[in-house]
Design a protein around this motif. Structure first.
Motif, PDB file in Angstrom:
ATOM      1  N   PHE A 274      68.699 -12.536 -11.195  1.00 21.04           N
ATOM      2  CA  PHE A 274      69.748 -13.310 -11.321  1.00 21.04           C
ATOM      3  C   PHE A 274      69.726 -14.715 -10.655  1.00 21.04           C
ATOM      4  O   PHE A 274      70.537 -15.148  -9.689  1.00 21.04           O
ATOM      5  CB  PHE A 274      71.219 -12.830 -10.672  1.00 21.04           C
ATOM      6  N   SER A 275      68.574 -15.229 -10.779  1.00 21.26           N
ATOM      7  CA  SER A 275      68.392 -16.651 -10.042  1.00 21.26           C
ATOM      8  C   SER A 275      69.420 -17.924 -10.641  1.00 21.26           C
ATOM      9  O   SER A 275      69.935 -17.719 -11.655  1.00 21.26           O
ATOM     10  CB  SER A 275      67.146 -17.190 -10.533  1.00 21.26           C
ATOM     11  N   ASP A 276      69.516 -18.694  -9.806  1.00 19.44           N
ATOM     12  CA  ASP A 276      70.462 -19.817  -9.849  1.00 19.44           C
ATOM     13  C   ASP A 276      70.045 -20.578 -11.127  1.00 19.44           C
ATOM     14  O   ASP A 276      68.830 -21.098 -11.455  1.00 19.44           O
ATOM     15  CB  ASP A 276      70.635 -20.789  -8.703  1.00 19.44           C
ATOM     16  N   PRO A 277      71.154 -20.813 -12.211  1.00 18.66           N
ATOM     17  CA  PRO A 277      70.581 -21.208 -13.415  1.00 18.66           C
ATOM     18  C   PRO A 277      70.348 -22.717 -13.375  1.00 18.66           C
ATOM     19  O   PRO A 277      69.592 -23.111 -14.245  1.00 18.66           O
ATOM     20  CB  PRO A 277      71.971 -21.057 -14.437  1.00 18.66           C
TER      21      PRO A 277
ATOM     22  N   ARG B 138      64.222 -27.062 -10.379  1.00 18.54           N
ATOM     23  CA  ARG B 138      64.878 -26.063  -9.114  1.00 18.54           C
ATOM     24  C   ARG B 138      64.978 -24.839  -9.659  1.00 18.54           C
ATOM     25  O   ARG B 138      65.064 -23.646  -9.084  1.00 18.54           O
ATOM     26  CB  ARG B 138      66.176 -26.549  -8.649  1.00 18.54           C
ATOM     27  N   ARG B 139      64.833 -24.462 -11.195  1.00 15.40           N
ATOM     28  CA  ARG B 139      64.967 -23.242 -11.703  1.00 15.40           C
ATOM     29  C   ARG B 139      63.667 -22.323 -11.427  1.00 15.40           C
ATOM     30  O   ARG B 139      62.358 -22.953 -11.398  1.00 15.40           O
ATOM     31  CB  ARG B 139      64.921 -23.485 -13.222  1.00 15.40           C
ATOM     32  N   LEU B 140      63.669 -21.121 -10.861  1.00 14.70           N
ATOM     33  CA  LEU B 140      62.919 -20.480 -10.316  1.00 14.70           C
ATOM     34  C   LEU B 140      61.732 -19.890 -11.236  1.00 14.70           C
ATOM     35  O   LEU B 140      60.841 -19.459 -11.134  1.00 14.70           O
ATOM     36  CB  LEU B 140      63.463 -19.147  -9.644  1.00 14.70           C
TER      37      LEU B 140
ATOM     38  N   ARG C 220      72.612 -16.271 -20.687  1.00 13.17           N
ATOM     39  CA  ARG C 220      71.654 -16.597 -21.905  1.00 13.17           C
ATOM     40  C   ARG C 220      70.834 -17.628 -21.858  1.00 13.17           C
ATOM     41  O   ARG C 220      69.798 -17.902 -22.271  1.00 13.17           O
ATOM     42  CB  ARG C 220      72.885 -16.623 -22.933  1.00 13.17           C
ATOM     43  N   GLY C 221      71.482 -18.955 -21.485  1.00 13.56           N
ATOM     44  CA  GLY C 221      70.882 -20.336 -21.483  1.00 13.56           C
ATOM     45  C   GLY C 221      69.618 -20.223 -20.403  1.00 13.56           C
ATOM     46  O   GLY C 221      68.569 -20.806 -20.980  1.00 13.56           O
ATOM     47  N   LEU C 222      69.637 -19.579 -19.195  1.00 11.38           N
ATOM     48  CA  LEU C 222      68.352 -19.535 -18.359  1.00 11.38           C
ATOM     49  C   LEU C 222      67.628 -18.608 -19.016  1.00 11.38           C
ATOM     50  O   LEU C 222      66.314 -18.996 -18.760  1.00 11.38           O
ATOM     51  CB  LEU C 222      68.710 -19.179 -17.000  1.00 11.38           C
TER      52      LEU C 222
END
Ligand code: SAM
Length: 214
Positions: free
Chosen positions: A116-119, A128-130, A156-158
């Motif tokens: 649940f990484s920050d999107p 910044r996305r993991l 869903r987008g991430l």
């Protein structure tokens, strides 16, 4: 993750330096020595309040778990949960995952979990996305050749972005589920966010991927 100011956090971290490891770069290539065994090392990035890592450590006592969490006010809650559990196969690190390659040696890690990484939905925040390219480079470096990256999210987008990112990187997707809870995987440990979103009826997505798929 909601963060509250916790004025006691610094003292807590100082007093519990055997659990929340200060200067973790000193253990690069030596994490086995710290755990006192040769068990595989699994790393969770963005551990949050610790429900997943504690549940996994109970389920798999012969794996060493290391949780990395940026927010001091959040990692202290995870640390309290670890203490209550009395699990000895968990260590925590308060760090930015950008520094992974200073903390772990090449091939030192068997599995990386992203939960649940920050999107970061804005295009200008992509780095910044993991699951963006530069983070995948870091994971590839620390992961053992047969090591896995396991990613869960409700977003869903991430998820779509990440599948494309893995694919562009040349990774092999070993599992893609758009509704993890339909799989009824008995080994799945829910995170705090996973419980919250699935209680609202949102499907949880999971992908398992490897870097070298011979
Ligand atoms: N994994 C937990 C869960 O599923 O309940 C928490 C999810 S929360 C949305 C994301 C967490 O990742 C936050 O606690 C945040 O502080 C942490 N985080 C975000 N970016 C990070 C980074 N670059 N390095 C380490 N932790 C990070």
């Amino acid at each position: 993750m909601r963060q509250r100011n916790k004025p006691w956090a610094d003292d807590f971290l100082r007093e519990n330096s055997d659990l929340v490891i200060p200067n973790p770069d000193q253990y690069k290539s030596k994490w086995h020595e710290l755990f006192g065994n040769d068990n595989p090392i699994h790393v969770e990035i963005g551990t949050g309040k610790g429900q997943f890592i504690v549940g996994m450590a109970k389920q798999f006592p012969n794996i060493n778990f290391i949780g990395i969490e940026l927010a001091k006010s959040v990692i202290v809650t995870a640390a309290q949960k670890v203490q209550e559990s009395e699990q000895t196969n968990i260590k925590l690190i308060q760090e930015n995952a950008e520094n992974l390659n200073e903390i772990f040696a090449t091939n030192e890690v068997s599995t990386v979990y992203l939960n649940f990484s920050d999107p970061w939905p804005k295009n200008r925040h992509e780095k910044r996305r993991l699951t963006s390219h530069s983070f995948l480079e870091r994971y590839e470096n620390i992961l053992h050749p047969e090591g896995q990256l396991i990613f869960k999210t409700d977003n869903r987008g991430l998820f779509e972005y990440s599948l494309v990112s893995f694919s562009r990187f040349g990774m092999l997707l070993e599992e893609v589920s758009l509704d993890l809870h339909q799989l009824a995987d008995p080994t799945n440990i829910m995170t705090e966010y996973e419980e919250k979103f699935s209680a609202k009826g949102q499907p949880i997505h999971r992908c398992k991927a490897v870097f070298r798929g011979e």
